[in-house]
Design an enzyme around this catalytic site. Structure first.
Site, PDB file in Angstrom:
ATOM      1  N   TYR A  19       0.958  -1.274   0.077  1.00 10.86           N
ATOM      2  CA  TYR A  19      -0.035   0.015  -0.144  1.00 10.86           C
ATOM      3  C   TYR A  19       0.810   1.358  -0.068  1.00 10.86           C
ATOM      4  O   TYR A  19       0.527   2.107   0.792  1.00 10.86           O
ATOM      5  CB  TYR A  19      -0.905   0.138   1.434  1.00 10.86           C
ATOM      6  N   ASP A 241     -18.183 -10.637   7.260  1.00 11.04           N
ATOM      7  CA  ASP A 241     -16.836 -10.378   7.450  1.00 11.04           C
ATOM      8  C   ASP A 241     -16.160  -9.906   8.672  1.00 11.04           C
ATOM      9  O   ASP A 241     -16.272  -8.761   8.942  1.00 11.04           O
ATOM     10  CB  ASP A 241     -16.382  -9.702   6.162  1.00 11.04           C
TER      11      ASP A 241
HETATM   12  C1  PLP Z   1      -7.856  -7.301   6.655  1.00 12.15           C
HETATM   13  C2  PLP Z   1      -8.990  -7.528   6.318  1.00 12.15           C
HETATM   14  C3  PLP Z   1      -9.375  -8.603   5.118  1.00 12.15           C
HETATM   15  C4  PLP Z   1      -8.083  -8.941   4.639  1.00 12.15           C
HETATM   16  O1  PLP Z   1      -7.152  -9.771   5.254  1.00 12.15           O
HETATM   17  P1  PLP Z   1      -5.726 -10.136   4.800  1.00 12.15           P
HETATM   18  O2  PLP Z   1      -5.433 -11.098   5.870  1.00 12.15           O
HETATM   19  O3  PLP Z   1      -5.118  -8.785   4.725  1.00 12.15           O
HETATM   20  O4  PLP Z   1      -5.963 -10.800   3.513  1.00 12.15           O
HETATM   21  C5  PLP Z   1     -10.631  -8.914   4.924  1.00 12.15           C
HETATM   22  N1  PLP Z   1     -11.612  -8.406   5.481  1.00 12.15           N
HETATM   23  C6  PLP Z   1     -11.530  -7.305   6.597  1.00 12.15           C
HETATM   24  C7  PLP Z   1     -12.843  -6.857   7.200  1.00 12.15           C
HETATM   25  C8  PLP Z   1     -10.069  -6.917   7.016  1.00 12.15           C
HETATM   26  O5  PLP Z   1      -9.911  -5.935   7.950  1.00 12.15           O
END
Ligand code: PLP
Length: 422
Positions: A19, A241
């Site tokens: 990033y 998520d």
């Molecule tokens: C960090 C994050 C991801 C991605 O996880 P990585 O381990 O960086 O691939 C996906 N969803 C949410 C909500 C996150 O905070």
């Protein structure tokens, strides 16, 4: 002081940093040690960490309980493949996660990063419909402000406008991106979008209560209840998520608890191992798994990361869950919430601050206009704190174990640097 000259400069020319426009960004800081909420740099400086390594290190760095579990597992079996083989740490962890996450989850698919946990969730949802004979249901409804990862399928359910992935507009699979149904107007739009697209959609994906990397944007449980009801109306799969919100960050062990509704699939990672090892999990409820249970090999989920359910990572996760059981983590989050609310309050009076918000161990100061990120990071560094603003957001997501005085130094630094910007 640690002499880093023989690895820092030579190595810097060979790493591709995350990033960042490497040409113009400040050089990264060489770290030689971590402890609790402290980061020690090669030149001897010690920084107070305001981020806990992308909010993973919830028990602080180098927690002895996790370190001991890792040492034990390392001596016994650092890794073994998960194809055709299983081991104690993974099976114990799967059993514990199913008991811990509310909503009646019964199956855990392990992987090694959050993005892959979301990829697996999306794949499960699409194949759920394929296995049931629906070939057209392969799109997703996702939300503005969302962040679900950096791989192609996950980029396609992130906010399309937000800077990070906008370069890929036109290249990504097309999904339906809606405003969160927060009020009467957005609910009408959301319901209309669903009605229009329902036959093409496999499911809906949302970060419950807090949209994290997309801007630390909060919403209420009612938003999730509206989404759950809509998903039920059309029989769609709802994916939460919880990679950011899981394991106490918002004040309950999972945001799902506060939401009052459960998804069909849930993704966990980030704080799962207390910030020590790469591990992620995708949990499914029985009706999802049942669609894959068949005599037909074509109905199987064809996914299997090489380092899936790595024993070291699973041992760290089990030790982290032990700590959630034995230590007062949620009480600590409550105390942090109060300290952040009080500590960041002076920012409310600043004309160039558009919002100050706190939920659990997340504190956010949002500015009314864009600002020079590198300059701000430098100022924080001068004050002895590690804080990384992004977009128009200055945020704190400290370890739950942070000392009150260290937390005060973090909030004071945010207030000071924000005040200086006038
Ligand atoms: C960090 C994050 C991801 C991605 O996880 P990585 O381990 O960086 O691939 C996906 N969803 C949410 C909500 C996150 O905070």
């Amino acid at each position: 002081m640690v002499d880093a000259t023989d690895w820092y400069e030579p190595g810097l020319a060979h790493i591709w940093r995350p990033y960042c426009q490497i040409k113009t960004a400040d050089a990264p800081l060489p770290v030689v040690a971590t402890e609790g909420s402290r980061i020690t740099l090669a030149d001897g400086r010690v920084l107070i960490d305001g981020i806990a390594s992308w909010w993973t290190a919830c028990h602080g760095y180098n927690h002895p309980v996790i370190a001991e579990a890792l040492r034990k597992q390392l001596a016994q079996m650092p890794h073994v493949m998960f194809g055709g083989l299983v081991h104690e740490q993974a099976l114990r962890l799967a059993t514990r996660l199913c008991a811990l996450v509310p909503g009646g989850f019964e199956r855990v698919f392990f992987s090694d990063s959050g993005s892959i946990a979301v990829e697996v969730a999306l794949k499960m949802a699409v194949q759920f419909w394929l296995n049931k004979g629906f070939a057209k249901r392969h799109k997703f409804l996702a939300f503005k402000g969302a962040y679900h990862g950096d791989t192609f399928a996950t980029m396609a359910v992130c906010d399309p406008q937000e800077g990070m992935h906008s370069r890929f507009a036109g290249v990504l699979p097309q999904n339906i991106i809606a405003d969160l149904p927060r009020d009467a107007e957005t609910r009408v739009l959301f319901d209309a979008l669903l009605t229009h697209h329902a036959d093409d959609i496999a499911g809906i994906i949302v970060e419950p209560l807090v949209q994290g990397a997309g801007g630390m944007i909060f919403h209420d449980a009612e938003v999730l209840q509206h989404i759950r009801a809509a998903a039920d109306r059309y029989g769609l799969i709802l994916i939460f998520d919880e990679i950011f919100t899981g394991f106490g960050r918002t004040g309950t062990l999972f945001a799902t608890e506060a939401a009052g509704v459960s998804p069909d699939i849930i993704c966990l990672s980030k704080a799962l191992t207390g910030g020590t090892m790469a591990l992620a999990a995708t949990l499914a409820r029985p009706h999802i798994f049942d669609a894959f249970w068949s005599d037909d090999p074509g109905f199987a989920l064809m996914h299997g990361p090489t380092f899936m359910a790595n024993p070291l990572a699973c041992a760290a996760a089990n030790a982290s869950l032990d700590l959630f059981e034995s230590a007062p983590r949620l009480a600590e989050v409550k105390a942090i919430e109060a300290a952040l609310t009080e500590g960041l309050a002076p920012c409310r009076d600043l004309a160039h601050v558009s919002d100050v918000r706190v939920k659990g161990a997340i504190g956010v100061v949002e500015l009314a206009m864009p600002f020079d990120l590198e300059k701000l990071k430098r100022r924080f560094l001068e004050l002895g704190v590690f804080i990384r603003p992004f977009g128009r957001i200055i945020y704190l997501t400290p370890a739950f174990t942070i000392e009150p005085e260290d937390l005060r130094r973090l909030t004071r630094a945010v207030v000071k640097v924000t005040s200086e910007m006038v």
